[in-house]
Design a protein around this motif. Structure first.
Motif, short mmCIF file in Angstrom:
data_model
loop_
_atom_site.label_atom_id
_atom_site.label_comp_id
_atom_site.label_asym_id
_atom_site.label_seq_id
_atom_site.Cartn_x
_atom_site.Cartn_y
_atom_site.Cartn_z
N SER A 52 38.47 -9.01 25.08
CA SER A 52 39.89 -9.14 25.39
C SER A 52 40.05 -10.02 26.63
N THR A 69 48.88 -4.21 12.60
CA THR A 69 47.47 -4.04 12.93
C THR A 69 46.75 -3.25 11.85
N SER A 95 46.50 -8.28 25.63
CA SER A 95 45.05 -8.42 25.79
C SER A 95 44.59 -9.86 25.57
N THR A 152 44.82 -11.74 22.92
CA THR A 152 44.53 -12.13 21.54
C THR A 152 45.81 -12.64 20.87
N LYS A 176 43.49 -4.59 9.70
CA LYS A 176 42.25 -3.83 9.57
C LYS A 176 41.85 -3.67 8.11
N ASP A 202 38.88 -5.01 11.11
CA ASP A 202 39.28 -4.60 12.46
C ASP A 202 40.72 -5.07 12.67
N ASN A 203 41.34 -4.57 13.74
CA ASN A 203 42.75 -4.90 13.97
C ASN A 203 42.98 -5.64 15.28
N TYR A 204 41.93 -6.20 15.89
CA TYR A 204 42.10 -6.87 17.18
C TYR A 204 41.66 -8.34 17.16
N THR A 223 49.09 -11.42 22.80
CA THR A 223 49.30 -10.02 23.11
C THR A 223 48.95 -9.77 24.58
#
Length: 712
Positions: free
Chosen positions: A170, A289, A250, A252, A293, A298-300, A248
Motif C-alpha cells: 500500500s 471490492t 492506501s 491503490t 475478489k 483479492d480485493n486490493y 484510494t
C-alpha cells in the motif's frame, strides 16, 4: 537526426539486399549501418551492422578522413585502426559485387573518447504524496525504436519515482513519466501518465515498435484520465474528467476509467485511445471490492494489476501489440492491430476464474514471443501456458506461476524452440524444467519443493552443444540434455554477446563474467568502474536495456549514472571478432525480446536460432524493411503512404493511391519490365534475378515514384 536524402525529389530510397527464405516475409525495421568508432589505448575500434537483408556479395570499405584504409573489401563488420586518433572521422561505404554503391555510404562519425556514451537526461522534479511523503526520480527501464524514421535508434525511457510500489504494497506513488531521446541527448518528448497510473514494476509495460509499417515506431501503453501526451494535451475519452483522482486512501487504484493509448513516436502526441482491455471487471467500470475478489482472488489490486505486454506477428507479416492482465489467477489477453493510426482489436482471451482450466494461474512475471508451432506466425509464451496466433490457448503445463523464462533453440538437436522455465509453486511437479515451446511437453526437469526465484539459460560452454541452464534451486549447471556440466553455478541474471566468440557472457548488475570450461567464471568487465554505472529494479539488478543498438552484432548495455541520476550510460565492446552475424535486431525472436524486455521482471533477449556451431548455416531472415518517406514536393499530398519491397523472388508495391503504371530499368538505363495497365493499390511482379540493382518507377494519377532495390 540524420537527414534522409530523396531520389529525384520524389521519395526516399529503399534499400533491400539479399535473398529471402521461402514463406511469409515480416515487416521489420529499416536500419542504417550503425557505424561506431571508439578510441582505445593504441587504436580506434570501428564496427558496423550487417543487415538481415544483405546478400552474400555485400562487402565494405572504410574511410578515415576520406582516405580508404582497408587494403581489400571488408567482409567482417569490425576493424581495428592502429593509425586512428580521436580527431579522425570515419565513413563506411557499401560494395555490391565488388563495386561501391553511390548513396549507401554512412554519415561520418568521430570516435568516442572512452568505451561508453553518456546521454544527458531531463530529470523530472520530485514531489510530495497526499500523505506528505517526498520522492525523487531515477531512470528505470528503456526500450529502443526508430522514432523519426532516419534508420537510427532512439531511446524511450521510463522514469520511476523513488516511492514506486509492488502491487502487494500500500502507499501512494509519484507519477510515471516516459521520455524519448536521441542518442546525442536531444529530448523529443515527455508523456506524464498521471496520478491514476500507479508506479511499480507491474503497472506500466510500454511497447515501442513500428506497428503500422510506415517506417517510424509508435508507443503503446496503459493510460488513464490525468495522462498528458508529449504535446501537452490531456488524454481523455468522452465525458471523462481529466482532473479526477481515483486513488484510494492506501494509494491503490481500484476504480475509474482505464485506457490504452497509441502515441506518435516522433512527437509523443496521442494518436488514438480506446478503453483498456482486459478490464478490471467484464461489465462494471467501478466494481465493488467483493466483486474484484471474486474475479481476481483479492480485493486490493494485487492480482488484477499484474500487467504484461508484447509485440507479436500474429498474421506472420505485420506486428500486433498484445496487452495482458493477470497471471496468478485469472489471465486475460487482448491483441490489437494498428490501422490508419488507430488501435483495432484483433482478439480477446479470458481464462475465467476456475482453477485448473485454461490459462488460469499459469502466467509468469514475464513472457516471450516466437513462432513455436512453425506455422509462420507468432505465439505468446506466458510461462506455463501459451497462446496461438489466433488467441486460442495452445497448451497449459499446469506447473503454475514463475519468475523467469528463456525461449530459444536451446537444444539444436530437437526441432523447434524450447523454453527453460522456473516455478514458484512449491508443489509443482518441477521446480525448473525445459519443455517444447510448441507443445508444452516437458523434456526434463527436477522437483524442488521450493519457490524457485530465478533461472537462466545461455550458451556458455563450447564443449557442450546447445544451451546450458541453471536456477537458484540448485548449484548445478545442466546441459540442454539434463546432464550436469558443473556443480559451480554462476550468476543467474542476464546474458550478453560481448567478447566476440559465439558463446554468451554473463551479466549481473554491473559485472560481466566469462564462463570457464573448467568451471567458474572470470571477470571480463565491471561497468561500475566507468561513470558510476548503476543497475535498476532493486534485487533484479538488470540494466536499463541490453540490445544490439550500434556497431556489429555484439550488444550494448545501458545503465544510469548513480552519482546524479540525470544521465544514461551506454557501453559497447571494443574487442575484435572474426565472426560476422547480421544484426540480431533483424531476427524476429530477438527483436520481440527487445520490445518486451521492459516488462515486469526483465529477462534478457535470445536469438531464435543456435549459433554455437558456427555461422555458416544460420537462417536468412525472410523480412522486408519499409523506410519512412519524407516528401518535399508540393505535388505530394501525403507522406509515408507508399512502400516498395522484395517478397521472396518478387517485387511488391503498396500505395494509398491507385497505381496506373510500373516500369523497371537496370543500371544501364535499359527497361526490363513495364506494365501500363495496373489499376490497383497493390502490385506484385517478378523480374529476372540476374540484376544486382534495379530502379523501380511507378505512376499514379498525380504522382511519380522512384525506388532502388539492390542485389535482386
Amino acid at each position: 537526426m540524420k537527414k534522409v536524402f530523396l531520389l529525384a525529389g520524389w521519395c526516399c530510397i529503399l534499400l533491400f539486399c539479399g535473398q529471402c527464405v521461402t514463406g511469409q516475409s515480416r515487416q521489420m525495421e529499416y536500419l542504417d549501418r550503425g557505424l561506431l568508432a571508439i578510441k582505445t589505448t593504441n587504436a580506434v575500434f570501428v564496427s558496423w551492422r550487417s543487415l538481415g537483408t544483405d546478400g552474400s556479395t555485400v562487402t565494405f570499405n572504410l574511410y578515415r578522413n576520406n582516405q580508404l584504409i582497408n587494403e581489400s573489401p571488408l567482409s567482417l563488420t569490425n576493424f581495428t585502426d592502429t593509425s586512428g586518433s580521436q580527431a579522425d572521422s570515419y565513413v563506411l561505404k557499401v560494395l555490391v559485387d565488388g563495386e561501391e554503391v553511390s548513396g549507401m555510404e554512412s554519415q561520418p562519425v568521430t570516435p568516442w573518447a572512452q568505451q561508453y556514451l553518456t546521454i544527458a537526461l531531463d530529470q523530472p522534479a520530485g514531489g510530495t504524496t497526499p500523505d506528505d511523503v517526498t520522492y525523487t526520480y531515477l531512470p528505470n527501464d528503456c526500450s529502443v525504436g526508430d522514432l523519426d524514421g532516419d534508420g537510427q535508434y532512439e531511446i524511450v525511457l521510463k522514469w520511476d519515482p523513488t516511492n514506486s510500489k509492488d502491487n502487494s504494497q500500500s502507499g501512494y506513488t509519484g507519477n510515471v513519466f516516459i521520455d524519448a531521446y536521441e542518442l546525442d541527448g536531444t529530448k523529443l518528448w515527455r508523456i506524464d501518465l498521471g496520478r491514476n497510473i500507479r508506479a511499480g514494476a507491474h503497472y506500466t509495460q510500454f511497447m515501442v515498435y513500428d506497428l503500422d509499417g510506415d517506417g517510424r515506431a509508435e508507443l503503446v501503453c496503459k493510460t488513464a484520465p490525468g495522462t498528458v501526451d508529449g504535446k501537452g494535451n490531456a488524454v481523455i475519452m468522452g465525458s471523462d474528467d481529466s482532473s479526477a483522482d481515483y486513488r484510494t486512501s492506501s494509494g491503490t487504484i481500484l476504480s475509474g476509467p482505464e485506457y490504452l493509448t497509441l502515441f506518435d513516436g516522433l512527437t509523443g502526441a496521442e494518436l488514438n485511445t480506446v478503453a483498456y482491455d482486459p478490464p478490471r471487471h467484464p461489465t462494471k467500470l467501478n466494481p465493488t471490492t467483493s466483486e474484484l475478489k471474486a474475479i481476481w482472488g483479492d480485493n486490493y489490486g494485487n492480482r488484477q494489476d499484474r500487467f504484461l505486454a508484447c509485440v507479436a506477428y500474429l498474421d506472420g507479416t505485420k506486428p500486433s501489440v498484445v496487452m495482458g492482465r493477470g497471471y496468478y489467477t485469472r489471465s486475460c489477453l487482448a491483441a490489437y492491430d494498428v490501422k490508419d493510426k488507430k488501435l483495432v482489436q484483433r482478439w480477446f482471451y479470458d481464462s475465467g476464474s476456475t482453477s485448473g482450466i485454461g490459462a488460469y494461474g499459469q502466467g509468469n512475471h514475464n513472457l516471450s514471443v516466437g513462432d513455436v508451432d512453425v506455422d509462420g506466425k507468432d505465439e505468446i509464451i506466458y510461462g506455463s501456458c501459451a497462446w496461438d496466433d489466433d488467441g486460442s490457448l495452445l497448451y497449459r503445463t499446469g506447473l503454475g506461476h514463475g519468475d523467469a523464462l528463456h525461449l530459444s533453440d536451446l537444444d539444436p538437436d530437437e526441432d523447434g524452440l524450447e523454453l527453460w522455465d522456473v516455478h514458484e509453486e512449491k508443489t509443482a511437479t518441477y521446480g525448473y524444467e525445459i519443455h517444447n515451446a510448441g507443445t508444452g511437453g516437458v523434456k526434463w526437469g527436477t522437483f524442488s519443493g521450493t519457490d524457485v526465484g530465478r533461472g537462466l539459460a545461455a550458451d556458455i560452454d563450447p564443449n557442450h552443444r546447445g544451451f546450458e541452464m541453471w536456477s537458484t534451486a540448485s548449484s548445478n549447471v545442466y546441459s540442454c540434455k539434463g546432464e550436469v556440466v558443473s556443480t559451480s553455478r554462476p550468476s543467474v541474471n542476464f546474458r550478453v554477446y560481448w567478447d566476440g566468440d559465439l558463446q554468451d557472457e554473463l551479466l549481473d548488475g554491473t559485472k560481466l563474467d566469462k564462463w570457464k570450461t573448467t568451471g567458474g567464471t572470470d571477470r571480463l568487465f565491471t561497468f561500475y568502474n566507468y561513470s558510476n554505472a548503476k543497475e535498476i529494479n532493486s534485487t533484479k539488478a538488470n540494466p536499463c536495456l541490453s540490445a544490439d543498438i550500434l556497431g556489429d552484432w555484439r550488444e550494448e548495455v545501458v545503465y544510469y549514472n548513480s552519482s546524479n541520476g540525470s544521465e544514461l550510460v551506454l557501453f559497447s565492446t571494443v574487442i575484435p571478432t572474426d565472426y560476422k552475424l547480421y544484426t540480431p535486431m533483424h531476427d524476429p525472436v530477438y527483436r520481440m525480446g527487445i520490445a518486451w524486455q521492459n516488462v515486469a521482471y526483465n529477462q534478457p533477449p535470445h536469438l531464435g536460432f543456435y549459433i554455437g556451431d558456427g555461422l555458416t548455416s544460420i537462417p536468412t531472415p525472410s523480412i522486408y524493411t519499409p523506410q519512412y518517406s519524407i516528401t518535399t514536393s508540393s505535388k505530394l499530398i501525403k507522406s509515408a503512404d507508399t512502400r516498395v519491397y522484395k517478397v521472396n523472388d518478387k517485387i511488391r508495391i503498396e500505395s494509398d493511391d491507385e497505381i496506373d503504371a510500373v516500369s523497371v530499368v537496370n543500371m544501364k538505363g535499359q527497361t526490363i519490365f513495364s506494365d501500363c495497365a495496373v489499376k490497383g493499390k497493390t502490385y506484385e511482379f517478378s523480374i529476372a534475378a540476374n540484376h544486382s540493382m534495379v530502379v523501380v518507377k511507378w505512376r499514379s494519377k498525380d504522382r511519380v515514384f522512384t525506388n532502388k532495390i539492390l542485389n535482386f
